[in-house]
Design an enzyme around this catalytic site. Structure first.
Site, PDB file in Angstrom:
ATOM      1  CB  THR A   2      82.915  20.370 -12.879  1.00 43.45           C
ATOM      2  OG1 THR A   2      82.807  18.976 -12.664  1.00 43.45           O
ATOM      3  CG2 THR A   2      83.446  21.046 -11.631  1.00 43.45           C
ATOM      4  CB  ALA A  60      74.455  15.012 -14.414  1.00 44.64           C
ATOM      5  CB  CYS A 102      74.190  21.565 -14.773  1.00 48.98           C
ATOM      6  SG  CYS A 102      75.669  22.510 -15.172  1.00 48.98           S
ATOM      7  CB  THR A 127      77.060  18.655 -14.437  1.00 48.96           C
ATOM      8  OG1 THR A 127      77.466  19.889 -13.861  1.00 48.96           O
ATOM      9  CG2 THR A 127      77.230  17.542 -13.422  1.00 48.96           C
TER      10      THR A 127
END
Length: 175
Positions: free
Chosen positions: A2, A156, A159, A162
């Site tokens: 996350t 986001a 990654c 994420t």
């Protein structure tokens, strides 16, 4: 994993986290709440890593905050000591960001309690991307929430662990 990012700017402290929970290469859930208020609502916390481990640590931190009310730094240091020395806790795989009106901290399983230098801090698989984006945006006229939201969006985009489902908590900060 996350991404969690926290920004302290313009009289506000903002913590933002994405909602993705992954198991290996599979997305298990997209709307988890990894950022929340704890204690009496005067502390915000976000976690990255193994979810069950993170909840264990959040519970421990809440107990430390009961023991040391209004003293987030002291509670964090005591938690980090326990985390580092306790045989059971030492095996937990998570990291936490915590903030109140006066301080923002990262707490790690190595016993580290770190305060950011430039008002921004990030953890998790996309943490380095979010931190770089946040640092680049800190000197703009964007609000703390806008910086956090944009930093998480950039993380986001890069990654795979994420997502763009963002949860944000905000507190008024001391000047």
């Amino acid at each position: 994993m996350t991404t969690i990012v926290t920004i302290r700017k313009g009289g506000k402290v903002v913590m933002a986290g994405d909602g993705q929970v992954s198991l290996g290469q599979t997305v298990m859930k997209g709307n988890a709440r990894k950022v929340r208020r704890i204690g009496k609502g005067d502390v915000i916390a976000g976690f990255a890593g193994a979810t069950a481990d993170a909840f264990t640590l959040l519970e421990r931190l809440e107990k430390k905050l009961e023991q040391y009310p209004g003293q987030l730094m002291r509670a964090a240091v005591e938690l980090a000591k326990d985390w580092r020395t306790d045989k059971y806790l030492r095996n937990l795989e998570a990291m936490m960001l915590v903030a109140d009106k006066s301080v923002t901290l990262a707490i790690t399983g190595n016993g580290d309690v770190l305060e950011p230098e430039h008002g921004a801090l990030a953890i998790g698989s996309g943490g380095n991307y979010a931190l770089a984006a946040a640092r680049a945006l800190m000197d703009t006229d964007k609000s703390a929430e806008d910086v956090a939201r944009r930093a998480l969006d950039i993380a986001a985009d890069i990654c795979v662990y994420t997502n763009h489902n963002v949860v944000i908590e905000t507190l008024d900060a001391e000047a």
